[in-house]
Design a protein around this motif. Structure first.
Motif, mmCIF file in Angstrom:
data_model
loop_
_atom_site.group_PDB
_atom_site.id
_atom_site.type_symbol
_atom_site.label_atom_id
_atom_site.label_comp_id
_atom_site.label_asym_id
_atom_site.label_seq_id
_atom_site.Cartn_x
_atom_site.Cartn_y
_atom_site.Cartn_z
ATOM 1 N N LEU A 69 103.834 36.244 11.837
ATOM 2 C CA LEU A 69 102.727 35.293 11.868
ATOM 3 C C LEU A 69 102.277 35.005 10.432
ATOM 4 N N LEU A 70 102.435 33.757 10.023
ATOM 5 C CA LEU A 70 102.027 33.371 8.670
ATOM 6 C C LEU A 70 100.549 33.030 8.690
ATOM 7 N N ALA A 71 99.744 33.930 8.166
ATOM 8 C CA ALA A 71 98.297 33.721 8.237
ATOM 9 C C ALA A 71 97.638 33.981 6.885
ATOM 10 N N GLY A 72 98.384 33.683 5.818
ATOM 11 C CA GLY A 72 97.838 33.931 4.482
ATOM 12 C C GLY A 72 97.181 32.701 3.883
ATOM 13 N N GLY A 73 97.295 31.557 4.566
ATOM 14 C CA GLY A 73 96.758 30.304 4.011
ATOM 15 C C GLY A 73 95.237 30.309 3.990
ATOM 16 N N GLN A 74 94.684 29.341 3.285
ATOM 17 C CA GLN A 74 93.227 29.296 3.146
ATOM 18 C C GLN A 74 92.574 28.338 4.115
ATOM 19 N N GLY A 75 93.400 27.486 4.739
ATOM 20 C CA GLY A 75 92.843 26.528 5.696
ATOM 21 C C GLY A 75 91.737 25.691 5.084
ATOM 22 N N THR A 76 91.973 25.178 3.896
ATOM 23 C CA THR A 76 90.899 24.450 3.189
ATOM 24 C C THR A 76 90.476 23.192 3.947
ATOM 25 N N ARG A 77 91.417 22.568 4.668
ATOM 26 C CA ARG A 77 91.051 21.343 5.382
ATOM 27 C C ARG A 77 90.082 21.631 6.522
ATOM 28 N N LEU A 78 90.222 22.810 7.095
ATOM 29 C CA LEU A 78 89.352 23.186 8.209
ATOM 30 C C LEU A 78 87.973 23.595 7.688
ATOM 31 N N ILE B 255 100.462 41.770 2.812
ATOM 32 C CA ILE B 255 99.704 40.814 1.983
ATOM 33 C C ILE B 255 100.639 40.029 1.081
ATOM 34 N N GLN B 256 100.450 38.722 1.048
ATOM 35 C CA GLN B 256 101.296 37.889 0.193
ATOM 36 C C GLN B 256 100.751 37.873 -1.234
ATOM 37 N N GLU B 257 101.534 37.306 -2.135
ATOM 38 C CA GLU B 257 101.102 37.274 -3.525
ATOM 39 C C GLU B 257 100.254 36.037 -3.849
ATOM 40 N N SER C 53 95.162 31.649 -5.906
ATOM 41 C CA SER C 53 95.296 31.257 -4.506
ATOM 42 C C SER C 53 96.627 31.766 -3.969
ATOM 43 N N PRO C 54 96.735 31.882 -2.652
ATOM 44 C CA PRO C 54 97.982 32.378 -2.058
ATOM 45 C C PRO C 54 99.166 31.515 -2.510
ATOM 46 N N ASN C 55 100.307 32.147 -2.716
ATOM 47 C CA ASN C 55 101.445 31.440 -3.335
ATOM 48 C C ASN C 55 102.322 30.661 -2.348
ATOM 49 N N GLY C 56 101.732 30.257 -1.227
ATOM 50 C CA GLY C 56 102.492 29.469 -0.258
ATOM 51 C C GLY C 56 103.141 30.364 0.776
ATOM 52 N N ASN C 57 103.715 29.739 1.807
ATOM 53 C CA ASN C 57 104.291 30.571 2.874
ATOM 54 C C ASN C 57 105.773 30.875 2.660
ATOM 55 N N GLY C 58 106.343 30.420 1.527
ATOM 56 C CA GLY C 58 107.771 30.628 1.284
ATOM 57 C C GLY C 58 108.127 32.037 0.834
ATOM 58 N N PHE D 164 106.319 31.903 12.294
ATOM 59 C CA PHE D 164 105.531 30.782 12.824
ATOM 60 C C PHE D 164 104.162 30.695 12.170
ATOM 61 N N ALA D 165 103.568 29.500 12.295
ATOM 62 C CA ALA D 165 102.277 29.228 11.666
ATOM 63 C C ALA D 165 101.126 29.661 12.560
ATOM 64 N N VAL D 166 100.031 30.017 11.908
ATOM 65 C CA VAL D 166 98.857 30.495 12.643
ATOM 66 C C VAL D 166 98.146 29.366 13.381
ATOM 67 N N ASP D 167 98.338 28.120 12.924
ATOM 68 C CA ASP D 167 97.429 27.082 13.407
ATOM 69 C C ASP D 167 97.945 26.236 14.569
ATOM 70 N N GLU E 106 97.953 19.440 -3.983
ATOM 71 C CA GLU E 106 96.572 19.127 -4.364
ATOM 72 C C GLU E 106 95.616 19.709 -3.337
ATOM 73 N N LYS E 107 94.647 20.488 -3.811
ATOM 74 C CA LYS E 107 93.712 21.138 -2.880
ATOM 75 C C LYS E 107 92.313 21.206 -3.476
ATOM 76 N N LYS E 108 91.371 21.597 -2.608
ATOM 77 C CA LYS E 108 90.004 21.838 -3.092
ATOM 78 C C LYS E 108 89.973 23.258 -3.650
ATOM 79 N N ILE F 166 96.213 22.837 14.342
ATOM 80 C CA ILE F 166 94.794 22.634 13.985
ATOM 81 C C ILE F 166 94.684 22.663 12.467
ATOM 82 N N LYS F 167 94.663 21.496 11.881
ATOM 83 C CA LYS F 167 94.531 21.419 10.425
ATOM 84 C C LYS F 167 93.107 21.028 10.032
ATOM 85 N N ASN F 168 92.478 20.215 10.906
ATOM 86 C CA ASN F 168 91.137 19.697 10.624
ATOM 87 C C ASN F 168 90.234 19.983 11.821
HETATM 88 P P1 UTP Z 1 99.197 24.992 5.643
HETATM 89 O O1 UTP Z 1 100.243 24.330 4.852
HETATM 90 O O2 UTP Z 1 98.560 24.214 6.725
HETATM 91 O O3 UTP Z 1 98.099 25.552 4.622
HETATM 92 O O4 UTP Z 1 99.806 26.321 6.233
HETATM 93 P P2 UTP Z 1 96.690 26.239 4.894
HETATM 94 O O5 UTP Z 1 96.367 26.971 3.630
HETATM 95 O O6 UTP Z 1 96.650 27.040 6.141
HETATM 96 O O7 UTP Z 1 95.689 25.025 5.117
HETATM 97 P P3 UTP Z 1 95.147 23.890 4.125
HETATM 98 O O8 UTP Z 1 96.350 23.103 3.706
HETATM 99 O O9 UTP Z 1 94.495 24.599 2.960
HETATM 100 O O10 UTP Z 1 94.176 23.134 4.950
HETATM 101 C C1 UTP Z 1 100.805 26.372 7.209
HETATM 102 C C2 UTP Z 1 100.967 27.818 7.624
HETATM 103 O O11 UTP Z 1 101.386 28.622 6.525
HETATM 104 C C3 UTP Z 1 100.463 29.668 6.288
HETATM 105 C C4 UTP Z 1 99.162 29.207 6.911
HETATM 106 O O12 UTP Z 1 98.328 30.315 7.199
HETATM 107 C C5 UTP Z 1 99.682 28.469 8.127
HETATM 108 O O13 UTP Z 1 100.041 29.380 9.137
HETATM 109 N N1 UTP Z 1 100.327 29.897 4.844
HETATM 110 C C6 UTP Z 1 100.075 28.854 4.020
HETATM 111 C C7 UTP Z 1 100.434 31.172 4.376
HETATM 112 O O14 UTP Z 1 100.653 32.136 5.137
HETATM 113 N N2 UTP Z 1 100.312 31.362 3.028
HETATM 114 C C8 UTP Z 1 100.074 30.357 2.160
HETATM 115 O O15 UTP Z 1 99.969 30.610 0.950
HETATM 116 C C9 UTP Z 1 99.956 29.056 2.667
#
Ligand code: UTP
Length: 402
Positions: free
Chosen positions: A89-98, A171-173, A195-200, A226-229, A328-330, A379-381
């Protein structure tokens, strides 16, 4: 030249000017530990890598999946029952749009009762484990920003009924974030805005965390990432797993049929003969509208961030270079006056590697069609497209009581 000697780095300079001697020392120490090479990508924006020659890649479509469902399902259930399948489960993102301050998975998607995103995903997984009669190990990737809250949430909710020993966190980098000019933002007088270094980087982070030992010990051979959202996410889906195994392809990717030629999704295709994902902005008009003899779009299937990768291959490519995407992000930060700023609109860039680039590192990949309304409710927004509102409607449409 050290980063703090660079005249352009106004936020770092301001932080140093504001800090006490100890704080300055602490900041310099922190700055020396960061890999600044990512900043070189600022001028490249989304054109991260030279692309090769794209060609269409046929998917296993719903009609064929339905006709062969028993065969696929049996093969998938066999692998699951043999303990060969794990889920990530990829759940390291910040979900800034949400715009949540808490981990995205803690979002309450319920209407008449509480139903958290993490809970919904666990329930989806349990549909499979109930049928298989065995549990699937679930590895949850978090980041420094949300790790504590994520683990506590699972604990508080008793892992939503899933056995705790089958859920592991890693924990991701992190990488630095900067403004559009490449000036690094500060979080405080001593800390860079990281900030988290992406899901790659998920697999390399998983290896670094030591959890690869758990994967080996359990005999896991396939990881469904898979993605959390996506609250309709099918996790370790037996039919998907089975179809990939039966196809003899090295990996698999869930895809949905594109709604229109200009839909903004990355399509699964080949690039120089290897599987790859062409982002919508990389597709020419000709590619986007190209049709097969039967009238269907040639590049007709979009990825939904659900991939099945073999552990053996992942271990081979773990150190391979991955393209860096500038996104590009907030970015909340401390300005040069020392005020904390929470931007309303994107104000800078983050540097990410993406799991979709892993597909190109595979020798082959099976695009596996799923019905959008049954398997894809991102669920992005909060409102509008790909939102909590649309996801709730889709859940209801699938008969899920929320
Ligand atoms: P998104 O690309 O939608 O990014 O992530 P995000 O950070 O969740 O949301 P925004 O763009 O800031 O609104 C797609 C999936 O990859 C995970 C997210 O948790 C989601 O499951 N992800 C994204 C990570 O695990 N790490 C990251 O650094 C970025």
């Amino acid at each position: 030249m050290k980063i703090y000697e660079d005249e352009k780095q106004c936020y770092i300079k301001a932080a140093l000017a504001m800090g006490t001697t100890e704080e300055q020392e602490q900041l310099r120490k922190n700055l020396d530990t960061i890999d600044w090479s990512v900043l070189e990508h600022i001028s490249k924006k989304e054109t991260v890598n030279e692309r090769g020659v794209f060609a269409p890649l046929d998917a296993v479509e719903v009609s064929e999946i339905e006709a062969r469902s028993e065969e696929f399902k049996a093969a998938g259930l066999k692998a699951i029952r043999e303990g060969k399948v794990g889920a990530v489960l990829l759940a390291g993102g910040q979900g800034t749009r949400l715009g949540l301050d808490k981990p995205k998975g803690t979002l309450n998607i319920g209407v008449t009762k509480d139903r958290y995103l993490f809970e919904q995903l666990t329930l989806n997984l349990m549909e499979v484990t109930d049928e298989a009669g065995v549990y699937v190990p679930l590895y949850v990737m978090t980041s420094n920003i949300n790790h504590k809250d994520t683990v506590e949430f699972f604990e508080e909710h008793d892992y939503f009924g899933y056995p705790k020993e089958y859920v592991k966190f890693f924990i991701q980098e992190m990488t630095p974030a900067c403004d559009f000019e490449g000036r690094v933002y500060m979080e405080s007088k001593t800390e860079v805005a990281m900030s988290p270094n992406g899901n790659g980087g998920w697999f390399s982070s998983l290896v670094k965390s030591g959890l690869i030992e758990d994967i080996h010990a359990r005999g896991v051979e396939w990881l469904d990432v898979f993605a959390v959202d996506n609250c309709l996410q099918r996790i370790a889906d037996p039919c998907f797993v089975g179809a990939t195994i039966v196809s003899g392809k090295e990996s698999g990717a869930m895809v949905v049929r594109k709604a229109a030629p200009d839909e903004k999704v990355g399509v699964l295709c080949t690039e120089d003969g290897k599987p790859s994902i062409a982002e919508y902005y990389e597709m020419t008009e000709e590619m986007a509208t190209l049709r097969k003899e039967n009238g269907e779009l040639a590049y007709g299937f979009g990825v939904i961030l659900n991939y099945l990768f073999p552990v053996k291959k992942l271990e081979e490519i773990v150190d391979a270079h991955m393209p860096i995407h500038v996104v590009e992000k907030k970015i909340p930060h401390m300005d040069t006056e020392g005020n904390f700023v929470k931007p309303e609109a994107p104000n800078g860039c983050k540097f990410e590697t993406l799991v979709l680039d892993m597909v190109h590192m595979m020798d082959s990949c099976l695009p596996y069609e799923v019905v959008r309304e049954r398997a894809f409710a991102p669920i992005k927004n909060l409102h509008g497209v790909d939102s909590l509102d649309s996801a709730r409607e889709l859940l209801k449409g699938c008969g899920v009581e929320i």
